[in-house]
Design a protein around this motif. Sequence first.
Motif, mmCIF file in Angstrom:
data_model
loop_
_atom_site.group_PDB
_atom_site.id
_atom_site.type_symbol
_atom_site.label_atom_id
_atom_site.label_comp_id
_atom_site.label_asym_id
_atom_site.label_seq_id
_atom_site.Cartn_x
_atom_site.Cartn_y
_atom_site.Cartn_z
ATOM 1 N N MET A 1 35.309 77.468 -30.825
ATOM 2 C CA MET A 1 35.454 76.707 -29.599
ATOM 3 C C MET A 1 34.762 75.365 -29.722
ATOM 4 O O MET A 1 33.729 75.242 -30.337
ATOM 5 C CB MET A 1 34.821 77.474 -28.433
ATOM 6 N N SER A 2 35.316 74.365 -29.098
ATOM 7 C CA SER A 2 34.684 73.062 -29.134
ATOM 8 C C SER A 2 33.708 72.918 -27.977
ATOM 9 O O SER A 2 33.800 73.603 -26.971
ATOM 10 C CB SER A 2 35.742 71.961 -29.066
ATOM 11 N N THR A 3 32.764 72.040 -28.184
ATOM 12 C CA THR A 3 31.826 71.700 -27.120
ATOM 13 C C THR A 3 32.020 70.231 -26.825
ATOM 14 O O THR A 3 32.864 69.568 -27.421
ATOM 15 C CB THR A 3 30.373 71.966 -27.554
ATOM 16 N N ALA A 4 31.223 69.682 -25.953
ATOM 17 C CA ALA A 4 31.345 68.264 -25.618
ATOM 18 C C ALA A 4 31.001 67.372 -26.807
ATOM 19 O O ALA A 4 31.372 66.215 -26.837
ATOM 20 C CB ALA A 4 30.444 67.933 -24.435
ATOM 21 N N THR A 5 30.316 67.912 -27.831
ATOM 22 C CA THR A 5 29.904 67.083 -28.960
ATOM 23 C C THR A 5 30.698 67.353 -30.231
ATOM 24 O O THR A 5 30.493 66.687 -31.232
ATOM 25 C CB THR A 5 28.401 67.287 -29.261
ATOM 26 N N THR A 6 31.585 68.329 -30.219
ATOM 27 C CA THR A 6 32.385 68.629 -31.399
ATOM 28 C C THR A 6 33.856 68.804 -31.025
ATOM 29 O O THR A 6 34.188 69.088 -29.884
ATOM 30 C CB THR A 6 31.906 69.925 -32.096
ATOM 31 N N ALA A 7 34.705 68.635 -32.010
ATOM 32 C CA ALA A 7 36.132 68.921 -31.852
ATOM 33 C C ALA A 7 36.399 70.244 -32.570
ATOM 34 O O ALA A 7 35.565 70.723 -33.334
ATOM 35 C CB ALA A 7 36.964 67.798 -32.463
ATOM 36 N N SER A 8 37.559 70.835 -32.339
ATOM 37 C CA SER A 8 37.937 72.046 -33.064
ATOM 38 C C SER A 8 39.368 71.885 -33.579
ATOM 39 O O SER A 8 40.153 71.109 -33.042
ATOM 40 C CB SER A 8 37.809 73.278 -32.175
ATOM 41 N N ALA A 26 46.790 78.937 -48.928
ATOM 42 C CA ALA A 26 45.386 78.534 -48.842
ATOM 43 C C ALA A 26 45.280 77.177 -48.160
ATOM 44 O O ALA A 26 46.063 76.264 -48.437
ATOM 45 C CB ALA A 26 44.763 78.467 -50.228
ATOM 46 N N ILE A 27 44.303 77.065 -47.268
ATOM 47 C CA ILE A 27 44.067 75.820 -46.537
ATOM 48 C C ILE A 27 42.582 75.505 -46.626
ATOM 49 O O ILE A 27 41.745 76.379 -46.420
ATOM 50 C CB ILE A 27 44.473 75.958 -45.054
ATOM 51 N N SER A 28 42.267 74.249 -46.966
ATOM 52 C CA SER A 28 40.867 73.836 -46.955
ATOM 53 C C SER A 28 40.677 72.741 -45.918
ATOM 54 O O SER A 28 41.603 71.995 -45.597
ATOM 55 C CB SER A 28 40.409 73.386 -48.338
ATOM 56 N N LEU A 29 39.475 72.664 -45.397
ATOM 57 C CA LEU A 29 39.131 71.745 -44.319
ATOM 58 C C LEU A 29 37.976 70.857 -44.763
ATOM 59 O O LEU A 29 36.994 71.346 -45.310
ATOM 60 C CB LEU A 29 38.731 72.560 -43.084
ATOM 61 N N ALA A 30 38.129 69.569 -44.530
ATOM 62 C CA ALA A 30 37.060 68.604 -44.815
ATOM 63 C C ALA A 30 36.914 67.699 -43.601
ATOM 64 O O ALA A 30 37.851 67.523 -42.823
ATOM 65 C CB ALA A 30 37.383 67.789 -46.062
ATOM 66 N N ALA A 31 35.737 67.107 -43.439
ATOM 67 C CA ALA A 31 35.473 66.229 -42.300
ATOM 68 C C ALA A 31 34.618 65.055 -42.749
ATOM 69 O O ALA A 31 33.925 65.116 -43.769
ATOM 70 C CB ALA A 31 34.760 67.006 -41.192
ATOM 71 N N ARG A 32 34.671 63.982 -41.974
ATOM 72 C CA ARG A 32 33.798 62.845 -42.218
ATOM 73 C C ARG A 32 33.429 62.207 -40.885
ATOM 74 O O ARG A 32 34.098 62.403 -39.867
ATOM 75 C CB ARG A 32 34.426 61.831 -43.160
ATOM 76 N N THR A 33 32.376 61.423 -40.926
ATOM 77 C CA THR A 33 31.911 60.689 -39.757
ATOM 78 C C THR A 33 32.173 59.216 -40.008
ATOM 79 O O THR A 33 31.574 58.628 -40.908
ATOM 80 C CB THR A 33 30.402 60.924 -39.523
ATOM 81 N N GLU A 61 28.938 68.229 -35.671
ATOM 82 C CA GLU A 61 28.785 67.211 -34.641
ATOM 83 C C GLU A 61 28.961 65.831 -35.269
ATOM 84 O O GLU A 61 28.520 65.584 -36.387
ATOM 85 C CB GLU A 61 27.396 67.325 -34.006
ATOM 86 N N GLY A 62 29.624 64.947 -34.556
ATOM 87 C CA GLY A 62 29.840 63.585 -35.040
ATOM 88 C C GLY A 62 31.094 63.393 -35.878
ATOM 89 O O GLY A 62 31.379 62.285 -36.325
ATOM 90 N N THR A 63 31.884 64.457 -36.101
ATOM 91 C CA THR A 63 33.112 64.340 -36.890
ATOM 92 C C THR A 63 34.092 63.402 -36.195
ATOM 93 O O THR A 63 34.334 63.520 -34.998
ATOM 94 C CB THR A 63 33.773 65.721 -37.076
ATOM 95 N N THR A 64 34.632 62.463 -36.964
ATOM 96 C CA THR A 64 35.630 61.541 -36.428
ATOM 97 C C THR A 64 36.984 61.683 -37.117
ATOM 98 O O THR A 64 38.000 61.307 -36.560
ATOM 99 C CB THR A 64 35.169 60.077 -36.562
ATOM 100 N N HIS A 65 36.989 62.197 -38.351
ATOM 101 C CA HIS A 65 38.221 62.380 -39.110
ATOM 102 C C HIS A 65 38.206 63.749 -39.785
ATOM 103 O O HIS A 65 37.156 64.200 -40.251
ATOM 104 C CB HIS A 65 38.379 61.294 -40.178
ATOM 105 N N VAL A 66 39.378 64.354 -39.834
ATOM 106 C CA VAL A 66 39.535 65.678 -40.419
ATOM 107 C C VAL A 66 40.673 65.628 -41.433
ATOM 108 O O VAL A 66 41.665 64.922 -41.231
ATOM 109 C CB VAL A 66 39.846 66.727 -39.321
ATOM 110 N N ARG A 67 40.512 66.387 -42.517
ATOM 111 C CA ARG A 67 41.586 66.509 -43.508
ATOM 112 C C ARG A 67 41.859 67.988 -43.748
ATOM 113 O O ARG A 67 40.954 68.761 -44.039
ATOM 114 C CB ARG A 67 41.198 65.830 -44.823
ATOM 115 N N LEU A 68 43.111 68.360 -43.581
ATOM 116 C CA LEU A 68 43.583 69.706 -43.910
ATOM 117 C C LEU A 68 44.374 69.610 -45.207
ATOM 118 O O LEU A 68 45.296 68.797 -45.316
ATOM 119 C CB LEU A 68 44.492 70.258 -42.810
#
Length: 134
Positions: A1-8, A26-33, A61-68
Amino acid sequence: MSTATTASVSTHILDTSIGRPAEGVAISLAARTGRGGEWVALGGSATDADGRCKDLPALPEGTTHVRLDFEVEEYFTGSIKTQKQAEAQQDAPRVRDSGAFFPEVAITFAVTPGEHYHVPLLLNPFGYSVYRGS
């Protein structure tokens, strides 16, 4: 679940060439700020019998971009083909004999804290599309 400070994030894959979910991908997840931030691998999972990946890691927290990253080569070459997929493909065109045209699909998107992002992949042997679902 997401909160006010994170996305899901959640996703699923539909193989449009046979009209069925793509199981075992198979799926991998990466994130960046920030745009210039370094990608951080968060982990991954694989699609279930419904083509869904329900247990992707939480975003920091602070994630702005996601890569699947979807590893689809084994799915198309038959290495992870299920009995249901084999039966469905009996009526499908025989376009998979040449292997995987797209061995992997990488989708990068921007996120906003507090929002949920469902990003389905519609897949076939020679093309794909994605969209923000609900």
